[in-house]
Write an enzyme that holds these catalytic residues in place. Structure first.
Site, mmCIF file in Angstrom:
data_model
loop_
_atom_site.group_PDB
_atom_site.id
_atom_site.type_symbol
_atom_site.label_atom_id
_atom_site.label_comp_id
_atom_site.label_asym_id
_atom_site.label_seq_id
_atom_site.Cartn_x
_atom_site.Cartn_y
_atom_site.Cartn_z
ATOM 1 N N ASP A 90 90.872 106.877 7.740
ATOM 2 C CA ASP A 90 89.490 107.352 7.902
ATOM 3 C C ASP A 90 89.375 108.223 9.151
ATOM 4 O OD1 ASP A 90 86.605 107.415 7.761
ATOM 5 O OD2 ASP A 90 86.746 105.629 6.524
ATOM 6 N N GLY A 119 85.980 115.860 4.508
ATOM 7 C CA GLY A 119 86.081 117.305 4.276
ATOM 8 C C GLY A 119 85.960 118.146 5.535
ATOM 9 N N ASP A 138 80.501 109.837 1.772
ATOM 10 C CA ASP A 138 80.606 108.749 0.802
ATOM 11 C C ASP A 138 79.754 109.023 -0.433
ATOM 12 O OD1 ASP A 138 82.099 107.638 2.756
ATOM 13 O OD2 ASP A 138 80.978 105.770 2.884
#
Ligand code: GLA
Length: 659
Positions: A405, A447, A468
């Site tokens: 992440d 992104g 998300d």
């Protein structure tokens, strides 16, 4: 002439000023109806619950310092559909991003009358002056008030329809009503029921790869009446097949490509198919990863028992036999570090190695989650300054897939430069290169910095392209349809990831509840995800799959397209109002074509050969229904339900595959 123009402009200005004034008022005019009086529970929104006379977080609706006593506070992406009952003459609202975001967020407000875009603000940022939308509704049956995230993810998209007012016809007796935006009831999707043939059938993928010298594991995906037995001709040296379970394991001895003939038998017969096995440095995810991740069903409270149940259900439901392989823990397993800095698991994960073994014993692969900052998004221990050590621990546990992440790394990065953004992913890349196992490398940084342009340079196999997702039409569809243009960055081993499949029982809580997506909306997601070669990561409770879920998730023709060996991501070929035609070139020379209706009412859609780059008579096959529809000369037309999709394969296969 000039005089008329001046008079006209003065009148328009007066009308504007009058409408703007009305919207600030406490009382509606005699023929007025506040939109907030409609049933707002039928609205969709990207976050929270839309509010009457309040912002999405329950504060007074405030736009550039002006408080609107009436209106609807919502969150992009979302929509409200109003059946006007022929009673309305005009819709007016003062719209913008609520002051409470302190300048963040960006939204586009769109008003659709039937299928026509009647007014749009274009992108409005937090802090922009509000805009007046005034739309003529005479003769209209339906109006849709839509908010979209303006193409940059929906963070802080607190969207206010300030003072939103319907002006009704004088003496109108009928009252407008809101309609459900999840177009659930009429027009059930036309998809074949889930029914495996009794004869043996081998399913995708048709190609897999691994680094020589590292563990190799592959369950031959096959269905048919039990018991099945498995055989393989020409397995490369170092690999062995368990003929009773269909699990191929071992370790490739060298680089190179081998065509292996897989054979599956049962009492009803025998079938075979070629599997290409590629030995090479990190030759992973040669087709989009298929599997499951814990996040949208269990959230951060995931447990070892739930992971094991997911692995069991992956097999018992048939998902594994249809090609789903990964069983991935998301955030919520981490504890602190010991004195040597080794990552610890929390009380819900007493023994990671044994969990890894449990998953592998079923021929499945084991995935894990971490974050490059000191903390993960859920506030657990991140991998900052311990990347290589953590990857070594994962290797010991038997991890095959790692999701990395971004959370809390923002506070570590020196600045917002591309170099700083890429740096943490390089650290993990190095750790992965030097460890003893292959792990599919999945980036989850939403992104940023156009990750699709450099994800492959850090050896990532997939990268999230957006924030998300969620199980609302607004968020799922805006993410999906935004993938157009990214097709040139995807290919075998490197995939754009628009987040997980939002079907089944979800909720991030102890008691999962059904997805909020209507069946047609789920068909749209699976169709689009197949066309854009997206990873198929489910995130529902696999122990509670219903008949529709199975028909949706285990349709072999859909999976064949998603897993097509050419690995070419499709894109949008035509757009007309709220209908779109997308296409993906397949390895056999045919085209997979999706016809999408983003509107609420059913609509005829035409896929024109001129838009698809093909010519002459072509056979058309309905993928969802497994039905040949005959030949078409220059276009294929079909009626598509609201929020639904029709998926066809067009053309005669011209390029043969290893059979
Ligand atoms: C981020 C990711 C999600 C999930 C959570 C876990 O929000 O985008 O997919 O992994 O973190 O905390």
């Amino acid at each position: 002439m000039l005089r008329f123009l001046v008079i006209f402009m003065a009148m328009a200005f007066t009308a504007f000023a009058q409408e703007a004034e009305l919207l600030k008022g406490a009382d509606a005019p005699a023929n007025g109806m506040w939109v907030e009086q409609l049933d707002l529970s039928k609205m969709s929104q990207g976050y929270g619950t839309s509010q009457a006379a309040r912002s999405i977080v329950g504060k007074p609706i405030t736009l550039k310092g002006v408080v609107y006593p009436h209106g609807v506070g919502t969150h992009a992406d979302g929509a409200m559909v109003i059946d006007l009952k022929g009673a309305a003459e005009r819709f007016i609202a003062m719209v913008g991003v609520d002051d409470e975001t302190a300048g963040k967020g960006s939204v586009s407000f769109d008003v659709w009358v039937g299928d026509t875009l009647a007014a749009s603000t274009g992108t409005m940022h937090g802090g922009d002056a509000p805009k007046l939308l005034s739309v003529d509704l005479r003769g209209a049956q339906q109006v849709t008030l839509e908010t979209t995230d303006a193409g940059d993810g929906n963070g802080f998209d607190h969207a206010d329809w300030g003072g939103a007012l319907l002006l009704l016809k004088p003496g109108a007796t009928a009252k407008p009503e809101s309609l459900a935006t999840a177009v659930a009831t009429d027009d059930a999707p036309q998809i074949a029921p889930f029914a495996d043939a009794l004869e043996p059938v081998i399913h995708p993928p048709r190609i897999v790869g691994a680094t020589p010298g590292r563990p190799f594991l592959f369950l031959i995906p096959a269905t048919g009446e039990a018991p099945l037995t498995y055989a393989a001709d020409n397995l490369p040296p170092g690999l062995a097949l368990d003929t009773a379970t269909g699990i191929v394991s071992g370790s490739l001895l060298g680089i190179g490509t081998t065509q292996v003939k897989l054979i599956v038998r049962n009492a009803k017969g025998e079938t075979s198919r070629t599997l290409t096995i590629v030995g090479g440095e990190r030759k992973l995810a040669l087709t989009p990863p298929m599997g499951w991740n814990s996040w949208y069903v269990w959230g951060p409270m995931i447990t070892d028992a739930q992971m094991r149940a997911a692995a069991d259900a992956m097999v018992s439901s048939g998902l594994a036999a249809h090609g789903y392989q990964y069983v991935n823990i998301d955030d919520g397993w981490e504890a602190g570090r010991d004195a040597e800095g080794n990552i610890q698991t929390n009380e819900r994960f007493p023994d990671m190695s044994s969990l890894g073994d449990y998953i592998h014993a079923r021929g499945l692969k084991f995935g894990i989650y971490t974050s490059p900052g000191p903390k993960t998004c859920g506030g657990y221990m991140g991998s900052y300054r311990h990347e290589a050590q953590d990857i070594r621990a994962y290797a010991e546990w038997g991890v095959d897939f790692v999701k990395h992440d971004w959370c809390s790394y923002g506070g570590i990065a020196k600045d917002k430069s591309l170099e700083e953004m890429i740096k943490p992913y390089r650290h993990l890349q190095t750790a992965l290169e030097t460890c003893s196992r292959d792990m599919v490398y999945s980036l989850c940084q939403y992104g940023m910095g156009d990750v699709w342009k450099w994800g492959a340079d850090v050896n990532a196999n997939l990268w999230r392209t957006t924030g998300d997702s969620g199980d609302t039409w607004g968020i799922m569809s805006s993410i999906g349809f935004k993938q157009d243009g990214l097709e040139k960055f995807a290919g075998p081993g490197r995939w754009n990831d628009p987040d997980m499949i939002q079907s089944g029982m979800l909720g991030m809580a102890a008691a999962p509840r059904p997805t909020h997506l209507a069946p047609n909306e789920q068909v749209t997601q699976m169709t689009l995800w197949a066309i854009i070669a997206a990873p198929l990561l489910l995130s529902c409770d696999l122990t509670q799959l219903g008949a529709f879920d199975k028909a949706l998730l285990m349709n072999d023709e859909i999976i064949e397209i998603n897993q097509d060996v050419l690995g070419q991501q499709g894109n949008r070929r035509a757009i007309d109002g709220r209908t779109e035609v997308w296409a993906r070139p397949l390895s056999d020379g045919t085209l997979a074509v999706g016809l999408f209706n983003r509107g609420v009412a059913k609509k005829e859609i035409t896929a024109r050969w001129s838009d698809l780059g093909i010519e002459g008579k072509q056979p058309v096959r309905d993928i969802w229904q497994h039905k040949d529809l005959g030949e078409c000369a220059d276009a294929f037309k079909v009626e598509v339900p609201g929020h639904g999709a029709v998926f066809v394969k067009i053309g005669i296969p011209t390029i043969s595959q290893p059979s």
